[in-house]
Design a protein around this motif. Sequence first.
Motif, PDB file in Angstrom:
ATOM      1  N   GLU A 150       7.166  42.770 -19.915  1.00 22.80           N
ATOM      2  CA  GLU A 150       6.863  41.184 -20.473  1.00 22.80           C
ATOM      3  C   GLU A 150       5.403  40.977 -19.843  1.00 22.80           C
ATOM      4  O   GLU A 150       4.736  40.529 -20.790  1.00 22.80           O
ATOM      5  N   LEU A 151       5.091  41.037 -18.855  1.00 19.45           N
ATOM      6  CA  LEU A 151       3.563  40.913 -18.449  1.00 19.45           C
ATOM      7  C   LEU A 151       2.543  41.804 -19.176  1.00 19.45           C
ATOM      8  O   LEU A 151       1.600  41.147 -19.473  1.00 19.45           O
ATOM      9  N   ILE A 152       2.814  42.815 -19.202  1.00 16.49           N
ATOM     10  CA  ILE A 152       1.815  43.872 -19.917  1.00 16.49           C
ATOM     11  C   ILE A 152       1.639  43.267 -21.234  1.00 16.49           C
ATOM     12  O   ILE A 152       0.704  43.219 -21.960  1.00 16.49           O
ATOM     13  N   GLU A 153       2.941  43.198 -21.983  1.00 14.89           N
ATOM     14  CA  GLU A 153       3.075  42.616 -23.149  1.00 14.89           C
ATOM     15  C   GLU A 153       2.119  41.409 -23.669  1.00 14.89           C
ATOM     16  O   GLU A 153       1.733  41.092 -24.580  1.00 14.89           O
ATOM     17  N   ASP A 154       2.148  40.539 -22.649  1.00 15.57           N
ATOM     18  CA  ASP A 154       1.531  39.171 -22.597  1.00 15.57           C
ATOM     19  C   ASP A 154      -0.014  39.151 -22.301  1.00 15.57           C
ATOM     20  O   ASP A 154      -0.653  38.052 -22.044  1.00 15.57           O
ATOM     21  N   GLY A 155      -0.358  40.388 -21.972  1.00 11.73           N
ATOM     22  CA  GLY A 155      -1.918  40.530 -21.594  1.00 11.73           C
ATOM     23  C   GLY A 155      -2.112  40.216 -20.164  1.00 11.73           C
ATOM     24  O   GLY A 155      -3.400  39.861 -20.003  1.00 11.73           O
ATOM     25  N   LYS A 156      -0.988  40.504 -19.097  1.00 12.86           N
ATOM     26  CA  LYS A 156      -1.362  40.017 -17.987  1.00 12.86           C
ATOM     27  C   LYS A 156      -1.266  41.213 -17.003  1.00 12.86           C
ATOM     28  O   LYS A 156      -0.809  41.322 -15.969  1.00 12.86           O
ATOM     29  N   HIS A 158      -3.446  42.826 -15.320  1.00  8.62           N
ATOM     30  CA  HIS A 158      -4.294  42.614 -14.019  1.00  8.62           C
ATOM     31  C   HIS A 158      -3.942  41.130 -13.517  1.00  8.62           C
ATOM     32  O   HIS A 158      -4.954  40.821 -12.608  1.00  8.62           O
ATOM     33  N   SER A 159      -2.931  40.608 -13.539  1.00 13.74           N
ATOM     34  CA  SER A 159      -2.649  39.138 -13.206  1.00 13.74           C
ATOM     35  C   SER A 159      -2.160  39.032 -11.804  1.00 13.74           C
ATOM     36  O   SER A 159      -1.673  40.187 -11.079  1.00 13.74           O
ATOM     37  N   LYS A 160      -2.348  37.899 -11.004  1.00 11.02           N
ATOM     38  CA  LYS A 160      -1.610  37.818  -9.924  1.00 11.02           C
ATOM     39  C   LYS A 160      -0.455  38.139  -9.829  1.00 11.02           C
ATOM     40  O   LYS A 160       0.529  38.495  -8.898  1.00 11.02           O
ATOM     41  N   GLU A 161       0.403  37.530 -10.990  1.00 12.33           N
ATOM     42  CA  GLU A 161       2.052  37.596 -11.172  1.00 12.33           C
ATOM     43  C   GLU A 161       2.160  39.324 -11.106  1.00 12.33           C
ATOM     44  O   GLU A 161       3.294  39.495 -10.500  1.00 12.33           O
ATOM     45  N   MET A 162       1.681  40.078 -11.708  1.00 11.32           N
ATOM     46  CA  MET A 162       1.791  41.472 -11.700  1.00 11.32           C
ATOM     47  C   MET A 162       1.896  41.920 -10.181  1.00 11.32           C
ATOM     48  O   MET A 162       2.575  42.746  -9.980  1.00 11.32           O
ATOM     49  N   THR A 163       0.642  41.774  -9.417  1.00 12.72           N
ATOM     50  CA  THR A 163       0.590  42.268  -8.286  1.00 12.72           C
ATOM     51  C   THR A 163       1.741  41.910  -7.292  1.00 12.72           C
ATOM     52  O   THR A 163       2.384  42.478  -6.522  1.00 12.72           O
ATOM     53  N   ILE A 164       2.071  40.548  -7.543  1.00  8.25           N
ATOM     54  CA  ILE A 164       3.303  40.074  -6.679  1.00  8.25           C
ATOM     55  C   ILE A 164       4.526  40.660  -6.934  1.00  8.25           C
ATOM     56  O   ILE A 164       5.269  41.060  -6.106  1.00  8.25           O
ATOM     57  N   LEU A 165       4.790  40.932  -8.306  1.00  7.82           N
ATOM     58  CA  LEU A 165       6.110  41.682  -8.490  1.00  7.82           C
ATOM     59  C   LEU A 165       6.291  42.989  -8.296  1.00  7.82           C
ATOM     60  O   LEU A 165       6.930  43.626  -8.008  1.00  7.82           O
ATOM     61  N   LEU A 166       4.808  43.694  -8.466  1.00  7.17           N
ATOM     62  CA  LEU A 166       4.916  45.043  -8.038  1.00  7.17           C
ATOM     63  C   LEU A 166       5.178  45.235  -6.590  1.00  7.17           C
ATOM     64  O   LEU A 166       5.831  46.265  -6.322  1.00  7.17           O
ATOM     65  N   LYS A 167       4.604  44.417  -5.721  1.00  2.22           N
ATOM     66  CA  LYS A 167       4.691  44.512  -4.268  1.00  2.22           C
ATOM     67  C   LYS A 167       6.422  44.257  -4.031  1.00  2.22           C
ATOM     68  O   LYS A 167       6.764  45.070  -2.924  1.00  2.22           O
ATOM     69  N   SER A 168       6.916  43.369  -4.794  1.00  2.00           N
ATOM     70  CA  SER A 168       8.222  43.033  -4.413  1.00  2.00           C
ATOM     71  C   SER A 168       9.157  44.503  -4.687  1.00  2.00           C
ATOM     72  O   SER A 168      10.316  44.512  -4.221  1.00  2.00           O
ATOM     73  N   TYR A 169       8.580  45.396  -5.770  1.00  3.88           N
ATOM     74  CA  TYR A 169       9.549  46.234  -6.024  1.00  3.88           C
ATOM     75  C   TYR A 169       9.105  47.586  -5.303  1.00  3.88           C
ATOM     76  O   TYR A 169       9.988  48.419  -4.873  1.00  3.88           O
ATOM     77  N   LEU A 170       7.901  47.730  -4.908  1.00  3.86           N
ATOM     78  CA  LEU A 170       7.435  49.021  -4.279  1.00  3.86           C
ATOM     79  C   LEU A 170       7.501  49.109  -2.897  1.00  3.86           C
ATOM     80  O   LEU A 170       7.765  49.923  -2.262  1.00  3.86           O
ATOM     81  N   THR A 171       7.541  47.669  -2.206  1.00  5.18           N
ATOM     82  CA  THR A 171       7.657  47.563  -0.530  1.00  5.18           C
ATOM     83  C   THR A 171       9.021  48.293  -0.120  1.00  5.18           C
ATOM     84  O   THR A 171       9.103  48.909   0.876  1.00  5.18           O
ATOM     85  N   PRO A 172      10.262  47.906  -0.910  1.00  7.58           N
ATOM     86  CA  PRO A 172      11.520  48.468  -0.552  1.00  7.58           C
ATOM     87  C   PRO A 172      11.332  49.961  -0.768  1.00  7.58           C
ATOM     88  O   PRO A 172      12.201  50.786   0.198  1.00  7.58           O
ATOM     89  N   LEU A 173      10.813  50.288  -1.483  1.00  5.43           N
ATOM     90  CA  LEU A 173      10.864  51.779  -1.765  1.00  5.43           C
ATOM     91  C   LEU A 173       9.918  52.589  -0.720  1.00  5.43           C
ATOM     92  O   LEU A 173      10.497  53.687  -0.276  1.00  5.43           O
ATOM     93  N   LEU A 174       8.896  52.106  -0.270  1.00  3.58           N
ATOM     94  CA  LEU A 174       8.086  52.692   0.782  1.00  3.58           C
ATOM     95  C   LEU A 174       8.922  52.604   1.958  1.00  3.58           C
ATOM     96  O   LEU A 174       8.782  53.580   2.762  1.00  3.58           O
ATOM     97  N   VAL A 244      -4.094  41.344 -30.102  1.00  2.00           N
ATOM     98  CA  VAL A 244      -5.053  41.189 -28.997  1.00  2.00           C
ATOM     99  C   VAL A 244      -4.630  42.249 -27.869  1.00  2.00           C
ATOM    100  O   VAL A 244      -5.645  42.832 -27.396  1.00  2.00           O
ATOM    101  N   VAL A 245      -3.448  42.549 -27.314  1.00  3.08           N
ATOM    102  CA  VAL A 245      -3.087  43.235 -26.204  1.00  3.08           C
ATOM    103  C   VAL A 245      -3.330  44.670 -26.821  1.00  3.08           C
ATOM    104  O   VAL A 245      -3.959  45.464 -25.785  1.00  3.08           O
ATOM    105  N   LEU A 246      -2.761  44.909 -27.988  1.00  2.00           N
ATOM    106  CA  LEU A 246      -3.060  46.548 -28.219  1.00  2.00           C
ATOM    107  C   LEU A 246      -4.781  46.810 -28.176  1.00  2.00           C
ATOM    108  O   LEU A 246      -5.035  47.957 -27.896  1.00  2.00           O
ATOM    109  N   LYS A 247      -5.495  45.951 -28.762  1.00  2.00           N
ATOM    110  CA  LYS A 247      -6.951  46.037 -28.979  1.00  2.00           C
ATOM    111  C   LYS A 247      -7.589  46.414 -27.503  1.00  2.00           C
ATOM    112  O   LYS A 247      -8.584  46.965 -27.411  1.00  2.00           O
ATOM    113  N   GLN A 248      -6.910  45.706 -26.507  1.00  2.00           N
ATOM    114  CA  GLN A 248      -7.583  45.879 -25.080  1.00  2.00           C
ATOM    115  C   GLN A 248      -7.132  47.271 -24.496  1.00  2.00           C
ATOM    116  O   GLN A 248      -7.852  47.668 -23.601  1.00  2.00           O
TER     117      GLN A 248
END
Length: 263
Positions: A150-156, A158-174, A244-248
């Motif tokens: 959803e964040l990628i489709e909304d053009g986000k 490289h957003s702060k929300e994306m960073t927070i979400l990724l860390k929440s998923y990847l930290t437990p895996l590490l 817009v997002v596809l053109k990016q």
Amino acid sequence: MIINKHPIGFFDSGVGGTSIWKEVISLLPNENSIYLSDSKNAPYGEKSKTQIINLCIKNTEFLLKENCKLIVVACNTATTNAIDFLREKYSVPFIGIEPAIKPAALTTKTNTIGILATKGTLHSSLFEKTSSSFRKNIYIEEIVGKGLVELIEDGKLHSKEMTILLKSYLTPLLKKNIDALVLGCTHYPYLIPQIREIVGNKINIIDSGEAVARQTKAILTKFQLLNATENIAKHTLYINKSKVVLKQLILETEHTKIIQKKF
């Protein structure tokens, strides 16, 4: 040599499948293509199997009307839930996308790998069948990447929300001592730079793009569908939401057109 100038068709729940599209057209520069971004209905990963199949039928029939000679289901969720149905219903060859568990399983040193994918992919019978053959020897830690598409489709991207979400998923895996991370959604390769910042350089990040491109070439060759001409290929990408997002993600040129269209 038989020359088939009909396009290769691609569809995904949104813009993410362009990560696959880029790999295929890079390997097969003479091939024309048509790409469908069904962003209006993204993400497929939270839908029922029946809903996913119906969306795949709609997308397939659009591409067949455009005379596509082969269809790449550039979506893990669509593949794991609908590829068997599509192959039974239609005569055109289909290329599917599945999480690249095998290369991760063959290269892991810690015997623990992580898979970041959608709910629809991880809960599918095809994924369970594919992954079960490796579970005897390695531990597979699954994480549902809810909200990433959803964040990628909304053009986000490289957003702060994306960073927070990724860390929440990847930290437990590490913490599980994984040494390989399988990206089980075609949107996720666009997140690799950010994932790398979080997991460091010791984790092998694996996606399916190159393997899908090689398989596409193999199937085109097998069925004598290759376009052997050296003309500049033409690419048309359709999206049923804003462009817009596809053109990016895609450089629009004289030979690569992005069209907003209802479908």
